[in-house]
Scaffold this motif. Structure first.
Motif, PDB file in Angstrom:
ATOM      1  N   ASN A 108      46.372  84.137  12.783  1.00  0.00           N
ATOM      2  CA  ASN A 108      46.143  85.574  12.685  1.00  0.00           C
ATOM      3  C   ASN A 108      46.919  86.129  11.490  1.00  0.00           C
ATOM      4  OD1 ASN A 108      45.843  88.420  13.248  1.00  0.00           O
ATOM      5  ND2 ASN A 108      45.275  87.801  15.314  1.00  0.00           N
ATOM      6  N   ALA A 113      49.560  91.547  14.977  1.00  0.00           N
ATOM      7  CA  ALA A 113      49.434  90.343  15.804  1.00  0.00           C
ATOM      8  C   ALA A 113      50.603  89.385  15.561  1.00  0.00           C
ATOM      9  CB  ALA A 113      48.110  89.644  15.513  1.00  0.00           C
ATOM     10  N   GLU A 134      43.387  87.820  25.928  1.00  0.00           N
ATOM     11  CA  GLU A 134      42.810  88.134  24.604  1.00  0.00           C
ATOM     12  C   GLU A 134      41.427  88.719  24.799  1.00  0.00           C
ATOM     13  OE1 GLU A 134      40.079  86.484  23.457  1.00  0.00           O
ATOM     14  OE2 GLU A 134      40.299  84.306  23.647  1.00  0.00           O
ATOM     15  N   HIS A 136      37.892  89.940  22.618  1.00  0.00           N
ATOM     16  CA  HIS A 136      37.220  89.834  21.321  1.00  0.00           C
ATOM     17  C   HIS A 136      35.748  90.243  21.400  1.00  0.00           C
ATOM     18  CE1 HIS A 136      40.712  87.430  20.108  1.00  0.00           C
ATOM     19  NE2 HIS A 136      40.333  87.646  18.871  1.00  0.00           N
ATOM     20  N   SER A 145      41.287  82.405  22.062  1.00  0.00           N
ATOM     21  CA  SER A 145      41.465  82.632  20.626  1.00  0.00           C
ATOM     22  C   SER A 145      42.644  81.803  20.110  1.00  0.00           C
ATOM     23  CB  SER A 145      41.740  84.112  20.352  1.00  0.00           C
ATOM     24  OG  SER A 145      43.035  84.465  20.791  1.00  0.00           O
ATOM     25  N   THR A 147      44.931  82.855  18.265  1.00  0.00           N
ATOM     26  CA  THR A 147      46.135  83.686  18.396  1.00  0.00           C
ATOM     27  C   THR A 147      46.715  83.563  19.806  1.00  0.00           C
ATOM     28  OG1 THR A 147      45.072  85.214  16.871  1.00  0.00           O
ATOM     29  CG2 THR A 147      47.016  86.034  18.053  1.00  0.00           C
ATOM     30  N   ALA A 148      45.824  83.584  20.810  1.00  0.00           N
ATOM     31  CA  ALA A 148      46.303  83.480  22.189  1.00  0.00           C
ATOM     32  C   ALA A 148      46.960  82.127  22.443  1.00  0.00           C
ATOM     33  CB  ALA A 148      45.142  83.693  23.160  1.00  0.00           C
ATOM     34  N   THR A 151      50.300  82.279  20.809  1.00  0.00           N
ATOM     35  CA  THR A 151      51.190  83.163  21.571  1.00  0.00           C
ATOM     36  C   THR A 151      51.725  82.433  22.799  1.00  0.00           C
ATOM     37  OG1 THR A 151      49.841  85.048  20.875  1.00  0.00           O
ATOM     38  CG2 THR A 151      51.371  85.412  22.690  1.00  0.00           C
ATOM     39  N   ALA A 190      40.383  85.142  28.599  1.00  0.00           N
ATOM     40  CA  ALA A 190      39.565  85.564  27.456  1.00  0.00           C
ATOM     41  C   ALA A 190      38.470  86.523  27.903  1.00  0.00           C
ATOM     42  CB  ALA A 190      38.941  84.342  26.781  1.00  0.00           C
ATOM     43  N   HIS A 199      41.772  91.704  19.929  1.00  0.00           N
ATOM     44  CA  HIS A 199      42.834  92.393  20.670  1.00  0.00           C
ATOM     45  C   HIS A 199      43.577  91.372  21.534  1.00  0.00           C
ATOM     46  CE1 HIS A 199      40.307  95.994  19.776  1.00  0.00           C
ATOM     47  NE2 HIS A 199      39.373  95.073  19.886  1.00  0.00           N
ATOM     48  N   GLU A 200      44.818  91.660  21.816  1.00  0.00           N
ATOM     49  CA  GLU A 200      45.577  90.758  22.698  1.00  0.00           C
ATOM     50  C   GLU A 200      46.660  91.541  23.427  1.00  0.00           C
ATOM     51  OE1 GLU A 200      46.766  86.611  21.559  1.00  0.00           O
ATOM     52  OE2 GLU A 200      48.785  87.466  21.770  1.00  0.00           O
TER      53      GLU A 200
END
Ligand SMILES: NC(=O)C1=CN([C@@H]2O[C@H](COP(=O)(O)OP(=O)(O)OC[C@H]3O[C@@H](n4cnc5c(N)ncnc54)[C@H](O)[C@@H]3O)[C@@H](O)[C@H]2O)C=CC1
Ligand SMILES: O=C(O)C1=N[C@H](C(=O)O)C[C@H](O)C1
Length: 250
Positions: A108, A113, A134, A136, A145, A147-148, A151, A190, A199-200
């Motif tokens: 990301n 983020a 997350e 999307h 995702s 990013t998730a 994270t 998700a 978004h997360e």
């Protein structure tokens, strides 16, 4: 000095936005827009110094190897990477013919983020429970995702370093996966919803209290300052760099 940039996946949502951002950025010159069917060789890269890959998880690793063979540094925003694929890129970078080459892979590029991931890892040791949600756009091909996943990995590493064990969870039956994916012991959920972009939410809980960390990318413009920063700096970071946070003083 001008940095000449090729964009791979240039016809896509991110690739087309990156092409415009490169054209608008001082000191960067867009020299190639490549997409499906284009060979990633010196001829098609048209003298690029740096290639940016926003394609699909199934092809991004092969693209990186081809781009390194073609003699360019690489910035990757495509998801789908794991320890094994990172390892193969490190091996490639260790070959004599790739000496001094650089690859930066970030799940990301949005500042909110990157900060959310950092805040989540910082908070994780202080809470009994933590889960990642997350959300999307429904055209996204992968879940959870990237990013998730990153994270959750950050939360898990911070909990492990603090000596925390498993999170409380009495679930005994979950035949349909209602508790979501599990990444290093952290549950990840998700959502795909028309109207969303990226978004997360990270929820962390203790008896009687909750911390919510939320990042919203309402527009792909949110990723562009990070992509441009990575293009400008990637060649000063030989080897494999993972995450935009490595270029920021977090
Ligand atoms: N790191 C970050 O900040 C962000 C990462 N992403 C990730 O970027 C990737 C792309 O996302 P979108 O642009 O939304 O997807 P998209 O589906 O709109 O675009 C992908 C593009 O790649 C092209 N492509 C497919 N195979 C190719 C190949 N072999 N060679 C060259 N081009 C090829 C497609 O034709 C398409 O134009 C996804 O993995 C997504 O998760 C998305 C947003 C931000
Ligand atoms: O596909 C997307 O849109 C996004 N993909 C990346 C991910 O999987 O983490 C980054 C951002 O969430 C947008």
């Amino acid at each position: 000095m001008t940095i000449r940039v090729a964009v791979v996946g240039a016809a896509g949502r991110m690739g087309s936005t990156v092409c415009q951002a490169v054209q608008d950025a001082k000191g960067l010159e867009l020299v190639a827009r490549l997409d499906v069917g284009d060979t990633l060789d010196a001829e098609h890269l048209a003298g690029a110094d740096v290639a940016v890959d926003f394609t699909v998880p199934s092809v991004t690793e092969a693209n990186v190897h081809s781009l390194l063979d073609a003699g360019v540094d690489v910035v990757v925003g495509t998801t789908g990477w794991n320890e094994e694929s990172y390892g193969r890129v490190r091996e490639h970078l260790a070959r004599p013919e790739a000496a001094g080459r650089s690859v930066l892979i970030a799940p990301n590029f949005a500042l909110s983020a990157v900060l959310a991931m950092s805040f989540a890892a910082k908070a994780a040791p202080y809470f009994e429970s933590a889960e990642v949600i997350e959300l999307h756009h429904p055209n996204k091909v992968d879940a959870p995702s990237g990013t998730a996943v990153a994270t959750a990995q950050g939360i898990a590493a911070a909990r492990a370093e603090a000596g925390l064990g498993a999170m409380p969870d009495a679930t005994q039956t979950d035949p349909d996966g209602a508790r979501g994916a599990v990444v290093d012991g952290v549950h990840v959920h998700a959502v795909r919803l028309r109207g969303l972009t990226a978004h997360e939410e990270v929820v962390l809980g203790n008896p009687g209290e909750q911390l919510t960390i939320r990042t919203d990318s309402f527009d792909r413009a949110s990723f562009m300052p990070g992509v441009v920063l990575a293009v400008r700096q990637v060649s000063s970071h030989p080897g494999l760099t993972i995450g935009l946070d490595a270029l920021l003083d977090l």
